[in-house]
Design an enzyme around this catalytic site. Structure first.
Site, PDB file in Angstrom:
ATOM      1  N   SER A  22       0.827  -1.212   0.000  1.00 56.56           N
ATOM      2  CA  SER A  22       0.000   0.000   0.000  1.00 56.56           C
ATOM      3  C   SER A  22       0.862   1.262   0.000  1.00 56.56           C
ATOM      4  O   SER A  22       0.335   2.373   0.023  1.00 56.56           O
ATOM      5  CB  SER A  22      -0.933   0.006   1.210  1.00 56.56           C
ATOM      6  OG  SER A  22      -0.217  -0.210   2.401  1.00 56.56           O
ATOM      7  N   HIS A 155     -40.375  22.909 -10.674  1.00 60.77           N
ATOM      8  CA  HIS A 155     -40.415  22.167 -11.946  1.00 60.77           C
ATOM      9  C   HIS A 155     -39.635  22.889 -13.051  1.00 60.77           C
ATOM     10  O   HIS A 155     -39.946  22.730 -14.225  1.00 60.77           O
ATOM     11  CB  HIS A 155     -41.857  21.922 -12.427  1.00 60.77           C
ATOM     12  CG  HIS A 155     -42.784  21.455 -11.356  1.00 60.77           C
ATOM     13  ND1 HIS A 155     -43.052  20.119 -11.122  1.00 60.77           N
ATOM     14  CD2 HIS A 155     -43.496  22.147 -10.422  1.00 60.77           C
ATOM     15  CE1 HIS A 155     -43.894  20.012 -10.097  1.00 60.77           C
ATOM     16  NE2 HIS A 155     -44.177  21.228  -9.656  1.00 60.77           N
ATOM     17  N   SER A 276     -13.100  27.074 -26.307  1.00 66.39           N
ATOM     18  CA  SER A 276     -13.205  25.903 -27.160  1.00 66.39           C
ATOM     19  C   SER A 276     -12.051  25.918 -28.149  1.00 66.39           C
ATOM     20  O   SER A 276     -11.648  26.984 -28.615  1.00 66.39           O
ATOM     21  CB  SER A 276     -14.537  25.941 -27.897  1.00 66.39           C
ATOM     22  OG  SER A 276     -14.456  25.204 -29.099  1.00 66.39           O
ATOM     23  N   LYS A 282     -16.779  30.609 -27.949  1.00 63.22           N
ATOM     24  CA  LYS A 282     -17.219  29.911 -26.739  1.00 63.22           C
ATOM     25  C   LYS A 282     -16.521  30.366 -25.460  1.00 63.22           C
ATOM     26  O   LYS A 282     -15.348  30.665 -25.448  1.00 63.22           O
ATOM     27  CB  LYS A 282     -16.987  28.394 -26.898  1.00 63.22           C
ATOM     28  CG  LYS A 282     -17.898  27.692 -27.872  1.00 63.22           C
ATOM     29  CD  LYS A 282     -19.368  27.709 -27.459  1.00 63.22           C
ATOM     30  CE  LYS A 282     -19.658  26.858 -26.247  1.00 63.22           C
ATOM     31  NZ  LYS A 282     -19.646  25.430 -26.527  1.00 63.22           N
ATOM     32  N   GLU A 289     -18.995  22.607 -14.338  1.00 59.38           N
ATOM     33  CA  GLU A 289     -19.344  21.304 -14.915  1.00 59.38           C
ATOM     34  C   GLU A 289     -18.523  20.175 -14.290  1.00 59.38           C
ATOM     35  O   GLU A 289     -19.032  19.103 -13.992  1.00 59.38           O
ATOM     36  CB  GLU A 289     -19.090  21.309 -16.430  1.00 59.38           C
ATOM     37  CG  GLU A 289     -20.019  22.232 -17.201  1.00 59.38           C
ATOM     38  CD  GLU A 289     -19.540  22.391 -18.635  1.00 59.38           C
ATOM     39  OE1 GLU A 289     -19.769  21.481 -19.442  1.00 59.38           O
ATOM     40  OE2 GLU A 289     -18.902  23.417 -18.942  1.00 59.38           O
ATOM     41  N   GLN A 321      -7.383  -2.316   3.966  1.00 56.79           N
ATOM     42  CA  GLN A 321      -6.395  -1.431   3.325  1.00 56.79           C
ATOM     43  C   GLN A 321      -7.053  -0.600   2.219  1.00 56.79           C
ATOM     44  O   GLN A 321      -6.572   0.464   1.848  1.00 56.79           O
ATOM     45  CB  GLN A 321      -5.267  -2.288   2.764  1.00 56.79           C
ATOM     46  CG  GLN A 321      -4.171  -1.536   2.075  1.00 56.79           C
ATOM     47  CD  GLN A 321      -2.978  -2.440   1.785  1.00 56.79           C
ATOM     48  OE1 GLN A 321      -2.278  -2.869   2.692  1.00 56.79           O
ATOM     49  NE2 GLN A 321      -2.761  -2.760   0.531  1.00 56.79           N
TER      50      GLN A 321
HETATM   51  N1  ARG Z   1      -1.214  -1.581   5.018  1.00 58.24           N
HETATM   52  C1  ARG Z   1      -2.170  -2.044   5.968  1.00 58.24           C
HETATM   53  C2  ARG Z   1      -3.460  -1.263   5.819  1.00 58.24           C
HETATM   54  O1  ARG Z   1      -3.419  -0.229   5.246  1.00 58.24           O
HETATM   55  C3  ARG Z   1      -1.659  -1.847   7.350  1.00 58.24           C
HETATM   56  C4  ARG Z   1      -2.136  -2.841   8.349  1.00 58.24           C
HETATM   57  C5  ARG Z   1      -1.669  -4.179   7.976  1.00 58.24           C
HETATM   58  N2  ARG Z   1      -1.827  -5.135   9.033  1.00 58.24           N
HETATM   59  C6  ARG Z   1      -1.636  -6.405   8.773  1.00 58.24           C
HETATM   60  N3  ARG Z   1      -1.755  -7.198   9.771  1.00 58.24           N
HETATM   61  N4  ARG Z   1      -1.380  -6.856   7.594  1.00 58.24           N
HETATM   62  O2  ARG Z   1      -4.531  -1.679   6.244  1.00 58.24           O
END
Ligand code: ARG
Length: 467
Positions: A22, A155, A276, A282, A289, A321
């Protein structure tokens, strides 16, 4: 070797590293993560779980790591999965094996919940501040347009005239509810999960309250399983954000309509429009938008998170995660929209005369003619029918009510007298609605006053909760 490599006999498959890591997105939590770690390490030494000396070394090391991450001097690697393990690895590189004492009595499960809560607290205050800026720009435009009258619609058909100030104030009160929702949910974010460990707490004599106080939490999560499994606070933030987006989007839709040649009620400042590539004439309301268009992704993040959570057994599961990218994207999306909105409102040119013409060339004073007859003791249903016939007559002659001579009015009712011409002007029509929350001048001024008081309260709340 992985920090958790002890029980493994093989390296992780590269694709697994890539898939499960992550760090690409949770590197955004570096500051919050280190803040939490500093409080944790202080608590450990305060309770003699690690020595003062080790704690000092670790704290110093953490601050150096924070500095290096901030200045982009270190590489955050997928080999270490997430921000928590990257920081720990960098700490150990910095201070040696003593850095390995940081994670005593803690799990990444309570750690990540803590980081997300600190992040959500900050985001809640930031979005509140940006909402207040929008409220203030709307209030300022409203005050400048107290006497600007335009058709009010139901409306999307012209219904009864309103002051433009009144129309803008409707949004001020929507955003007020949004700020209140944010500050209300803040209370539920502001509970520390730290000390819940992986799921069941820890064998070390930690002091959860001490760490919570260091991090300015109002309380501590009372159940360790709940502490590591709860992402309600993210759901609430996304739900609040969805409402904010919906309110913004409705205003955007109106701004797009108003700036069309068909309405021609406002002109957005050049600085907030684009052209545009093909049609030289334009000028497009792209910002409005796009804010309208981005509403869908915010709703999407809310639904994704609710769906992700719904089947999870206690306690932590890796699925969780998935709370992060939607949260971060929501904050970025709202931040971008709100920051543009305040100046876009302040700088728009309000075409008062066009609005007024739209009221004059219309039958939005018809209710007032009926009410006039009712005041002369004609039952409302009968008055409604009489005015309906007068309107039909006008349409056939291509006229409006104020164009009819008194003699023609009197063909429909003897009760109509010369004062009708004063009753039916746009100014008289808006002022005739003199009840709380309505269009009379004094009633709109009351709204200004009420909104100003609420905005002041919002600002006080923000001041107290700013980090
Ligand atoms: N990267 C994980 C998350 O964002 C952190 C916690 C991970 N814990 C574990 N036991 N794998 O949720």
């Amino acid at each position: 070797m992985k920090l958790w490599g002890g029980r493994f006999t093989k390296p992780t498959n590269e694709l697994v590293d890539e898939y499960t890591a992550s760090i690409k997105f949770d590197k955004r939590l570096a500051e919050q993560d280190i803040k939490g770690s500093l409080a944790h390490v202080e608590m450990l030494s305060e309770n003699n779980i690690i020595s003062k000396e080790d704690a000092e070394t670790i704290s110093k090391g953490l601050k150096t790591v924070a500095e290096k991450i901030k200045n982009n001097e270190v590489h955050l690697s997928e080999d270490h999965e997430d921000i928590h393990m990257n920081v720990e690895k960098l700490l150990i590189d910095e201070v040696g094996p003593v850095g390995g004492k940081l994670h005593t009595g803690r799990s990444r499960n309570d750690q990540v919940a803590l980081d997300m809560r600190i992040y959500t607290r900050e985001a809640t205050v930031l979005i509140s501040q940006l909402l207040v800026d929008v409220q203030e720009s709307l209030l300022e435009q409203a005050k400048a347009n107290l006497d600007t009258i335009l058709p009010g619609y139901t409306h999307l058909q012209r219904a009864q005239p309103v002051r433009f100030a009144h129309h803008l104030m409707a949004y001020v009160f929507m955003f007020q509810r949004d700020v209140e929702r944010l500050s209300d949910s803040y209370k539920r974010v502001n509970q520390s999960p730290l000390g819940a460990g992986a799921l069941a707490g820890t064998t070390f004599p930690i002091d959860r309250q001490y760490a919570a106080d260091r991090l300015q939490f109002q309380g501590i999560c009372p159940n360790s399983l709940d502490a590591v499994s709860d992402r309600d606070f993210v759901v609430e933030f996304l739900s609040n954000s969805s409402l904010i987006s919906m309110h913004l989007s409705r205003l955007c839709e109106e701004m797009v309509q108003w700036s069309s040649a068909e309405f021609n009620f406002i002109e957005l400042d050049d600085a907030f429009c684009t052209g545009s590539s093909m049609m030289p004439q334009k000028k497009n309301p792209d910002v409005a938008e796009l804010v309208r268009g981005k509403t869908g992704r915010v709703y999407g993040h809310l639904i994704s998170l609710l769906t992700m959570l719904k089947g999870l057994p206690l306690a932590y599961n890796k699925d969780m995660q998935e709370d992060k990218e939607g949260m971060f994207d929501t904050v970025d999306t709202l931040k971008g929209a709100l920051a543009l909105f305040a100046p876009m409102i302040s700088t728009m040119n309000v075409k008062k005369e066009n609005m007024y013409q739209a009221v004059i060339k219309d039958f939005s004073n018809a209710t007032d003619l009926a009410d006039y007859l009712v005041a002369k003791d004609i039952p409302f249903r009968e008055a409604h029918a009489i005015v309906g016939e007068i309107v039909l007559n006008c349409i056939q002659q291509n006229k409006y009510l104020l164009d009819l001579p008194l003699s023609e009015f009197q063909q429909y009712s003897d009760f109509i007298e010369n004062d009708i011409y004063d009753v039916l002007t746009p100014e008289a029509v808006v002022d005739a609605r003199d009840v709380v929350g309505a269009t009379a001048k004094s009633r709109v001024i009351e709204q200004f006053e009420q909104a100003s008081r609420l905005i002041e309260l919002n600002k006080e709340w923000i001041k107290v909760h700013e980090s």
